[in-house]
Write a protein that holds these residues in place. Structure first.
Motif, PDB file in Angstrom:
ATOM      1  N   TYR A   1       0.861  -1.183   0.000  1.00  0.00           N
ATOM      2  CA  TYR A   1       0.000   0.000   0.000  1.00  0.00           C
ATOM      3  C   TYR A   1       0.895   1.230   0.000  1.00  0.00           C
ATOM      4  O   TYR A   1       1.811   1.343   0.829  1.00  0.00           O
TER       5      TYR A   1
ATOM      6  N   ASP B   1      -6.140  -0.332  -0.361  1.00  0.00           N
ATOM      7  CA  ASP B   1      -6.578  -0.287   1.030  1.00  0.00           C
ATOM      8  C   ASP B   1      -5.448  -0.764   1.949  1.00  0.00           C
ATOM      9  O   ASP B   1      -4.951  -1.885   1.798  1.00  0.00           O
TER      10      ASP B   1
ATOM     11  N   SER C   1      -5.601  -1.601   4.961  1.00  0.00           N
ATOM     12  CA  SER C   1      -5.984  -2.548   6.022  1.00  0.00           C
ATOM     13  C   SER C   1      -5.578  -3.986   5.678  1.00  0.00           C
ATOM     14  O   SER C   1      -5.357  -4.789   6.586  1.00  0.00           O
TER      15      SER C   1
END
Lengths: 214, 208
Positions: free
Chosen positions: B48, B82, B84
Motif C-alpha cells: 500500500y 486499502d 488494512s
C-alpha cells in the motif's frame, strides 16, 4: 549480444535439417491425392530447466492438451510426405526437491514440421519429421522475461496405428504416438549464466482422424 | 554414408547437458541468524502506498524491479488501494511528481523500514512499514531521483534482505552521508542474493 534462438536456427538447425532430409531418401514423385489428419491428445514434456539455488529444482510444463493438423501427400510405394502444425498449452511449473510445485503461468508451444512417413504392415505407419518450435508464454516474465529466444529446431518420430475397421463416414480413425526433441534456452537463462540449452523430450499420444481430399 | 550422418546429428543434441550457473558473490541477508522471505502461498505481496504525489508510482516501480529479477516466480507484488489488508505500508513526507534528475546521485532523501516484532511462533505480528523522507536543500528532480532509488532499496528490506550490501554498486548498499545509493536498479549481486534468500528455508513467518 546475439539472440540465442536465431543462433540455433542459423547454425545447428540448418545443418541438421539438411542432414536429416538427405538421410531420409524419400521418393521424389508427388501424387495429387492429399489427405488431412486432425488430431487431439495429451503431451508430456520433460524438464526445460534444471537449476540449483540452495537446493535443486526443475521447471517443466504440466501435461498439456495438444491439437495438430497434418497434411499428407503420397509418394511412391509406401512413402508419403507430410507437414504438420501442432499446438499445445499448459501451465509451466517449478518442482522443488522437497516436493512443492509452483505454477509459473501459462505457456504454449506451436510447431511446424515437415517429414516423411512410411506405411508398415497391419495398419501401422512410422514417420520422421523436422521443423521449428516456438514457445508462447502468456507473460514476458521469469525465464521468458526477455523473450523466448526465437524458433527452436525440433526433430521427431511418429508411430501411428489405423485399424482397417475404424471408419466413421469418410474418416479413418487411429492413434498416434509422437516423440520429438529440441534444445531449450532463453535469453534470460543465458543472462543468468546458463551457457547451453537443455535437451527437452516431448511425448504425445494423439487420437487421429484422416480423410482424403479430392 | 548419409545414415551415419543423421545418427550423428541426433546424438549431438543429446550431449552436454547444461550445468546450473554458480551463484557466487552474495551478501548477507539474515537478521542475527533469522531468515525471512514471503512464502509462495502469500504471493503477490500486497503493497500500500500513501496517495501522496508520485509515491504510488515509485512503489510500483520498486515492486516491478524486484519481481523482474526472479526467474522462477519466487516473488511477485501488487499495489493495493486499502492499507488494512496490506503486507507492506509505504508512507512519505512528500514525493514530487517530476521527472527524476539524471545527474549524479545525491543524498536528497532517506528511508527506513520497520521490521515488525514477532510472536512466540516466530510470526510477524503486523505489516512492514516503510517511511521515505526528503532532505532539505535539493531540487525536486534530485529528490525524485533519490526517492526512486531509495524506494527500491527499502522494498528490498521488506522482501527479506535485512542486511546492507558492502558494495556501493548494489541497490542494497547501506548509504552514508558521503555515498548515497547510486544504483538505479538491483545489480547482479542483488539478484543473486535475493535468489539465494528466496530458496533458503525461512525461520520467520509472515504476518497473518
Amino acid at each position: 549480444m546475439s539472440v540465442s534462438g536465431r543462433h540455433w536456427v542459423d547454425g545447428w538447425t540448418v545443418s541438421t535439417v539438411v542432414t536429416l532430409l538427405l538421410s531420409a531418401q524419400p521418393p521424389t514423385r508427388l501424387s495429387a491425392q492429399v489427405s488431412v489428419q486432425p488430431s487431439i491428445g495429451l503431451r508430456y514434456t520433460s524438464t526445460l530447466v534444471h537449476d540449483s539455488i540452495v537446493a535443486p529444482f526443475d521447471v517443466r510444463p504440466a501435461l498439456a492438451p495438444a491439437i495438430a493438423l497434418t497434411v499428407t501427400a503420397p509418394l511412391e510405394q509406401r512413402w508419403s510426405a507430410q507437414a504438420s502444425l501442432d499446438f499445445a498449452t499448459s501451465t509451466l511449473e517449478r518442482h522443488d526437491a522437497a516436493g512443492a510445485t509452483t505454477g509459473l503461468g501459462r505457456v504454449s508451444t506451436i510447431a511446424l514440421t515437415v517429414g516423411v512417413r512410411r506405411q508398415l504392415p497391419t495398419g501401422l505407419a512410422a514417420g520422421a519429421n523436422i521443423g521449428g518450435l516456438k514457445y508462447l508464454p502468456a507473460q514476458e516474465a521469469g525465464i521468458f522475461r526477455t523473450g523466448t529466444g526465437g524458433v527452436l529446431a525440433v526433430g521427431g518420430v511418429t508411430l501411428s496405428y489405423t485399424p482397417a475397421s475404424a471408419i466413421a463416414g469418410r474418416w479413418r480413425l487411429g492413434v498416434e504416438a509422437h516423440y520429438d526433441v529440441h534444445r531449450f534456452i532463453t535469453p534470460a537463462l543465458r543472462t543468468e549464466g546458463f551457457t547451453s540449452g537443455r535437451v527437452v523430450h516431448r511425448v504425445a499420444l494423439m487420437l487421429q482422424a484422416g480423410r482424403k481430399v479430392p | 554414408m548419409r545414415r551415419p550422418l543423421a545418427v550423428a546429428a541426433l546424438l549431438a543434441i543429446g550431449c552436454s547437458e547444461p550445468t546450473p550457473p554458480a551463484r557466487t558473490g552474495t551478501y548477507g541477508f539474515d537478521a542475527s541468524g533469522d531468515v525471512f522471505h514471503w512464502p509462495t502461498e502469500r504471493l503477490p505481496v500486497r503493497f500500500y502506498a500513501q496517495p501522496r504525489g508520485n509515491l504510488p508510482r515509485l512503489v510500483q516501480h520498486a515492486i516491478d524491479n524486484w519481481a523482474d529479477l526472479f526467474l522462477y516466480g519466487e516473488f511477485t507484488g501488487t499495489l493495493v488501494a486499502d492499507s488494512s489488508g496490506a503486507d507492506v505500508i509505504v508512507a512519505a513526507d512528500s514525493a514530487p511528481d517530476v521527472p527524476p534528475d539524471p545527474g549524479a546521485p545525491v543524498y536528497a532523501c532517506s528511508g527506513a523500514t520497520s521490521v515488525p516484532s514477532t510472536d512466540a511462533g516466530n510470526r510477524f505480528t503486523e505489516p512492514f512499514h516503510i517511511r521515505l523522507a526528503i532532505l532539505p536543500g535539493f531540487t525536486p528532480a534530485q529528490v525524485g531521483a533519490c526517492l526512486r532509488r531509495t524506494a527500491i532499496h527499502e522494498a528490498g528490506h521488506a522482501l527479506g534482505l535485512f542486511q546492507h550490501s558492502p558494495d556501493p554498486a548494489d541497490i542494497m548498499w547501506g548509504p552514508s552521508g558521503a555515498t548515497p545509493i547510486t544504483a538505479d536498479r538491483p545489480s547482479d549481486q542483488d539478484r543473486r542474493t535475493a535468489e539465494v534468500l528466496y530458496h533458503t528455508t525461512p525461520t520467520l513467518l509472515p504476518p497473518p
